[in-house]
Design a protein around this motif. Structure first.
Motif, PDB file in Angstrom:
ATOM      1  N   LEU A 106       0.812  -1.219   0.000  1.00 56.82           N
ATOM      2  CA  LEU A 106       0.000   0.000   0.000  1.00 56.82           C
ATOM      3  C   LEU A 106       0.846   1.269   0.000  1.00 56.82           C
ATOM      4  N   ARG A 107       2.160   1.130   0.126  1.00 60.69           N
ATOM      5  CA  ARG A 107       3.023   2.320   0.094  1.00 60.69           C
ATOM      6  C   ARG A 107       4.025   2.213  -1.056  1.00 60.69           C
ATOM      7  N   ASP A 108       5.022   1.340  -0.946  1.00 66.24           N
ATOM      8  CA  ASP A 108       5.991   1.240  -2.039  1.00 66.24           C
ATOM      9  C   ASP A 108       5.292   0.656  -3.274  1.00 66.24           C
ATOM     10  N   GLY A 109       4.368  -0.296  -3.027  1.00 61.88           N
ATOM     11  CA  GLY A 109       3.630  -0.900  -4.147  1.00 61.88           C
ATOM     12  C   GLY A 109       2.838   0.150  -4.893  1.00 61.88           C
ATOM     13  N   SER A 166       2.896   4.049   9.153  1.00 67.59           N
ATOM     14  CA  SER A 166       2.982   5.107   8.134  1.00 67.59           C
ATOM     15  C   SER A 166       4.439   5.470   7.922  1.00 67.59           C
ATOM     16  N   LEU A 167       4.771   5.717   6.665  1.00 66.10           N
ATOM     17  CA  LEU A 167       6.114   6.195   6.339  1.00 66.10           C
ATOM     18  C   LEU A 167       6.186   7.689   6.636  1.00 66.10           C
ATOM     19  N   SER A 168       7.400   8.172   6.922  1.00 71.82           N
ATOM     20  CA  SER A 168       7.582   9.622   7.059  1.00 71.82           C
ATOM     21  C   SER A 168       9.041   9.946   6.788  1.00 71.82           C
ATOM     22  N   ILE A 190       5.627   4.038  13.421  1.00 76.18           N
ATOM     23  CA  ILE A 190       6.085   5.120  12.527  1.00 76.18           C
ATOM     24  C   ILE A 190       7.402   4.656  11.917  1.00 76.18           C
ATOM     25  N   HIS A 191       7.483   4.811  10.602  1.00 71.92           N
ATOM     26  CA  HIS A 191       8.669   4.403   9.855  1.00 71.92           C
ATOM     27  C   HIS A 191       9.286   5.666   9.276  1.00 71.92           C
ATOM     28  N   THR A 192      10.379   6.093   9.860  1.00 71.01           N
ATOM     29  CA  THR A 192      10.995   7.325   9.373  1.00 71.01           C
ATOM     30  C   THR A 192      12.313   7.019   8.669  1.00 71.01           C
ATOM     31  N   PHE A 193      12.627   7.799   7.642  1.00 70.13           N
ATOM     32  CA  PHE A 193      13.831   7.475   6.866  1.00 70.13           C
ATOM     33  C   PHE A 193      14.563   8.728   6.407  1.00 70.13           C
ATOM     34  N   ILE A 194      15.863   8.536   6.180  1.00 68.71           N
ATOM     35  CA  ILE A 194      16.673   9.584   5.544  1.00 68.71           C
ATOM     36  C   ILE A 194      17.815   8.881   4.822  1.00 68.71           C
ATOM     37  N   PHE A 232      13.488   2.868  11.793  1.00 77.52           N
ATOM     38  CA  PHE A 232      14.317   3.839  11.082  1.00 77.52           C
ATOM     39  C   PHE A 232      14.949   3.170   9.864  1.00 77.52           C
ATOM     40  N   SER A 233      14.873   3.857   8.710  1.00 76.31           N
ATOM     41  CA  SER A 233      15.512   3.346   7.488  1.00 76.31           C
ATOM     42  C   SER A 233      16.598   4.289   7.026  1.00 76.31           C
ATOM     43  N   ALA A 234      17.717   3.703   6.645  1.00 78.19           N
ATOM     44  CA  ALA A 234      18.800   4.477   6.036  1.00 78.19           C
ATOM     45  C   ALA A 234      18.662   4.285   4.528  1.00 78.19           C
ATOM     46  N   GLU A 235      18.008   5.233   3.875  1.00 77.01           N
ATOM     47  CA  GLU A 235      17.748   5.069   2.446  1.00 77.01           C
ATOM     48  C   GLU A 235      19.074   4.899   1.691  1.00 77.01           C
ATOM     49  N   ASP A 236      19.075   4.000   0.732  1.00 69.88           N
ATOM     50  CA  ASP A 236      20.264   3.692  -0.079  1.00 69.88           C
ATOM     51  C   ASP A 236      21.401   3.122   0.784  1.00 69.88           C
ATOM     52  N   VAL A 262      17.444  -1.679   6.459  1.00 69.32           N
ATOM     53  CA  VAL A 262      18.645  -1.449   5.650  1.00 69.32           C
ATOM     54  C   VAL A 262      18.259  -1.621   4.180  1.00 69.32           C
ATOM     55  N   PRO A 263      17.755  -0.569   3.541  1.00 68.48           N
ATOM     56  CA  PRO A 263      17.210  -0.753   2.196  1.00 68.48           C
ATOM     57  C   PRO A 263      18.264  -0.788   1.087  1.00 68.48           C
ATOM     58  N   ASP A 264      17.974  -1.626   0.116  1.00 70.67           N
ATOM     59  CA  ASP A 264      18.728  -1.580  -1.141  1.00 70.67           C
ATOM     60  C   ASP A 264      17.823  -0.805  -2.096  1.00 70.67           C
ATOM     61  N   THR A 265      17.821   0.499  -1.918  1.00 65.01           N
ATOM     62  CA  THR A 265      16.849   1.385  -2.568  1.00 65.01           C
ATOM     63  C   THR A 265      16.880   1.293  -4.085  1.00 65.01           C
ATOM     64  N   VAL A 266      18.072   1.102  -4.645  1.00 62.68           N
ATOM     65  CA  VAL A 266      18.172   1.133  -6.112  1.00 62.68           C
ATOM     66  C   VAL A 266      18.402  -0.261  -6.705  1.00 62.68           C
ATOM     67  N   ALA A 295      15.329  -5.999   6.106  1.00 61.16           N
ATOM     68  CA  ALA A 295      15.818  -5.819   4.725  1.00 61.16           C
ATOM     69  C   ALA A 295      14.688  -5.277   3.865  1.00 61.16           C
ATOM     70  N   HIS A 296      15.038  -4.414   2.928  1.00 59.95           N
ATOM     71  CA  HIS A 296      14.032  -3.815   2.033  1.00 59.95           C
ATOM     72  C   HIS A 296      14.726  -3.733   0.673  1.00 59.95           C
ATOM     73  N   CYS A 297      14.431  -4.675  -0.215  1.00 54.31           N
ATOM     74  CA  CYS A 297      15.218  -4.769  -1.452  1.00 54.31           C
ATOM     75  C   CYS A 297      14.377  -4.489  -2.687  1.00 54.31           C
ATOM     76  N   HIS A 298      14.972  -3.755  -3.611  1.00 56.52           N
ATOM     77  CA  HIS A 298      14.309  -3.490  -4.897  1.00 56.52           C
ATOM     78  C   HIS A 298      14.882  -4.397  -5.975  1.00 56.52           C
ATOM     79  N   ASN A 299      14.103  -4.517  -7.060  1.00 49.36           N
ATOM     80  CA  ASN A 299      14.348  -5.609  -8.001  1.00 49.36           C
ATOM     81  C   ASN A 299      15.005  -5.188  -9.311  1.00 49.36           C
ATOM     82  N   GLN A 604       5.720  11.274  -5.105  1.00 45.75           N
ATOM     83  CA  GLN A 604       6.351   9.991  -4.806  1.00 45.75           C
ATOM     84  C   GLN A 604       7.510  10.234  -3.841  1.00 45.75           C
ATOM     85  N   VAL A 605       7.836   9.188  -3.111  1.00 44.02           N
ATOM     86  CA  VAL A 605       8.941   9.314  -2.155  1.00 44.02           C
ATOM     87  C   VAL A 605      10.230   9.497  -2.932  1.00 44.02           C
TER      88      VAL A 605
HETATM   89  O1  KIV Z   1      13.484   1.881  -1.131  1.00 42.97           O
HETATM   90  C1  KIV Z   1      13.583   2.572  -0.107  1.00 42.97           C
HETATM   91  O2  KIV Z   1      14.666   2.979   0.313  1.00 42.97           O
HETATM   92  C2  KIV Z   1      12.359   2.926   0.581  1.00 42.97           C
HETATM   93  C3  KIV Z   1      12.526   3.589   1.900  1.00 42.97           C
HETATM   94  C4  KIV Z   1      11.594   4.714   2.065  1.00 42.97           C
HETATM   95  C5  KIV Z   1      12.405   2.557   2.982  1.00 42.97           C
HETATM   96  O3  KIV Z   1      11.287   2.614   0.135  1.00 42.97           O
END
Ligand code: KIV
Ligand code: ZN
Length: 605
Positions: A106-109, A166-168, A190-194, A232-236, A262-266, A295-299, A604-605
């Motif tokens: 419902l958020r990244d999707g 909720s993301l923030s 609360i899910h906060t990231f930078i 807490f997420s450390a984006e990238d 620990v996201p693999d944002t890209v 873990a939060h991984c993109h494809n 978009q985020v």
């Molecule tokens: O991919 C990403 O880094 C995210 C963060 C906001 C968790 O979606």
């Protein structure tokens, strides 16, 4: 790994962490009334120095329900040497850890082009996710738009068994919006990231590393004013420097973060390195055992699931994923693949989830239908061919002994739902009951009656009605009820080899009946042109696809149409046994969304 070493097990501390024997028994019996636990049984644990495995698993569930982290390993301390453990104590130490499933459909999707959802659509998906047994539902990004805020709040009001999150971004306004949105939740996060990678900090944030740490810490502290459950997420992160990550995570844990993502944002990571990355990080961050690693991984390189699983091997105990792998660009790790991988390969991962796997296929179908993203037939677990054996050798093997070619059972992931359910003679009650079993409750009696009328119409055209048909039929109605600016009334097309096809269409626009006709290169093209003669939407058709909902030539065709206009992208869907009519319905559904989705469109985020 504690396996094969001497372990002393501090049961007193464990019981105290649950508030002592009386409180523990009370909470346990409230949550598991079928398996009551007496205070005497708890005293027995102390005497014996061990707890039965089943009860340890329930303690983990109990802890997670009250938002606490529970890991049996925290109650054992290694002393080295050969294991003289009591039999059942040893089995406790070998017990698999809980893997928390954090769903971000419902958020990244929703960040997939055209996948934005209305509040009601989000609620329907959230209810199915709760039924599926996901631990955390990331319901949206509260500060992104009033629509997103309201949707999160509404989900927080109805969901009881999953944490609603909720993301923030890491700024005060975002965090407070997230805090307000999750306020009604039984369990809220609360899910906060930078961002922490050099490229993001320098080029995007234009912040110095120390400023990033300061913002992160401040955001976590504000978040803790609203809830004890702060992620807490450390984006990238996977492109960040390890030394810097250690500093950031140390600081946010001290500030009160309880989950570290620990996201693999890209989508840049590679599995063997990911495992190592997590191992090193977890071993270097002070107090790393006080938090859940995620873990939060993109494809982007097709490795989101592989990287998530590698992270689990490296110590992650939460995986962030989406149904059907939906998500930004190439998507996120697919929930169904992660869950079934750890379940099928317990020997490798030694973790378990609380996902009710037969709910996977219904969840996949619902998400596909609402977002307009079809599932490719050869998609693992939820693709139509995932359990189909074409080769004669395979069929022969499966018939003789299923495990020769099958590592999972189709019914374990919900494919058994694909059964004949209703027919022409089925009554309104049977219809309502089956919808309920499928998790669908029409909002009003009128909505039920309208759906039943569509069912009768369909039963006239199609001899066998399957669950998939019902889902399409109800979804079809919901999109039109939601915003009926345009609605198909009737359609006739003429095609003849060598002649240009012609479409004549009657539809309602803002409640007024309109007629139009056009020719085109095919009947679908002619139909869309006939609509545009009057509507003049100036939208660009980006995607057109047809899927057969069930097998057989009388199957309903489910059509997806993606339109874009002035930077907004929407998907529309329509189902009908006549695929040209399904195409017209899908086109109208997309037009309706284009007209009504100002509220959905958000940065978009
Ligand atoms: O991919 C990403 O880094 C995210 C963060 C906001 C968790 O979606
Ligand atoms: Zn993401």
């Amino acid at each position: 790994m504690l396996r094969g070493r001497i372990v002393s097990f501090d049961i007193d501390r464990l019981i105290n962490d649950f508030g002592g024997p009386a409180k523990l028994a009370e909470a346990y019996n409230l949550q598991f009334p079928q398996e009551p636990l007496s205070r005497a049984a708890i005293y027995k644990w102390r005497e014996r120095g061990s707890i039965p495995l089943a009860q340890i698993n329930r303690l983990a569930e109990l802890a997670s329900t009250s938002g606490k982290h529970f890991n049996i390993h925290h109650y054992s301390s290694q002393t080295g040497g050969v294991p003289p453990l009591a039999g059942n104590l040893r089995s406790e130490v070998k017990m698999s850890d809980r893997l928390y499933i954090f769903d971000t459909t419902l958020r990244d999707g929703e960040q997939s082009p055209g996948a934005s959802m209305t509040r009601d659509e989000k609620i329907r998906i959230a209810k199915q996710l709760e039924k599926l047994g996901v631990d955390v539902i990331e319901a949206g990004f509260a500060a992104a738009s009033p629509g997103d805020f309201e949707a999160i709040k509404a989900i927080a009001e109805v969901i009881k068994n999953s944490t609603v999150c909720s993301l923030s971004r890491a700024n005060e306004n975002d965090v407070r919006r997230a805090g307000e949105a999750i306020r009604p939740a039984a369990k809220g996060r609360i899910h906060t990231f930078i961002a922490t990678s050099p490229i993001h900090m320098e080029k995007k944030l234009r912040m110095q590393p120390d400023q990033v740490i300061e913002a992160a810490v401040k955001a976590v502290k504000i978040a803790r004013e609203y809830t004890d459950d702060v992620e807490f997420s450390a984006e990238d992160a996977l492109r960040s420097e390890m030394d810097f990550l250690v500093r950031v995570f140390d600081a946010v844990i001290q500030a009160g973060a309880t989950t570290i993502n620990v996201p693999d944002t890209v989508g840049y990571a590679v599995p063997f390195a990911t495992e190592q990355f997590f191992r090193e990080l977890i071993s270097r961050v002070p107090n790393s055992d006080k938090v859940i690693w995620s873990a939060h991984c993109h494809n982007d390189l097709g490795m989101a699931v592989a990287n998530s699983l590698a992270a689990v091997r490296g110590g992650a105990r939460q995986v962030e994923c989406t149904i059907n792998g939906l998500g930004e660009r190439a998507g996120n790790a697919s929930l169904e693949e992660v869950v079934m991988a750890v379940r099928t390969r317990q020997d490798i991962f030694n973790v378990h989830t609380r996902v009710d796997t037969p709910q996977i296929v219904p969840a996949s179908k619902l998400v596909s239908q609402i977002t307009g993203y079809p599932v490719q037939p050869n998609k693992a677990i939820v693709g139509a061919n995932a359990f189909a054996h074409e080769s004669g050798i395979h069929q022969d093997g499966v018939l003789k002994h299923r495990e020769t070619y099958e590592i999972m059972r189709a019914e374990d992931v919900g494919w058994s739902a694909n059964k004949l359910t209703l027919g022409k003679l089925s009554g309104r009650n049977a219809f309502r009951t089956r919808l309920k079993e499928l998790g669908i409750e029409p909002a009003t009696e009128e909505a039920l009656n309208a759906a039943f009328a569509r069912f009768k119409e369909l039963a006239d055209k199609k001899s066998e009605i399957f669950d998939e048909d019902l889902l399409a039929l109800v979804g079809d109605g919901q999109s039109t009820e939601e915003a009926e600016t345009y609605k198909l009334i009737s359609l006739s097309t003429q095609t003849e080899t060598g002649e240009q096809p012609v479409a004549e269409i009657v539809f309602s626009a803002h409640g007024e009946e309109k007629r139009s006709s056009s020719n085109g290169s095919g009947p679908v093209d002619a139909t869309f042109k006939a609509i545009e003669v009057l509507v003049k939407s100036e939208a660009e058709l980006q995607l057109y696809s047809v899927n057969a909902i069930t097998s057989g030539t009388d199957s309903q065709g489910e059509v997806t149409v993606r339109l874009s206009k002035a930077g907004r992208v929407v998907n529309g869907q329509g189902a009908d046994t006549d695929i040209i009519a399904a195409s017209a319905k899908a086109y109208f559904s997309a037009l309706n969304r284009l007209t009504h989705n100002q509220e959905r469109a958000h940065p978009q985020v």
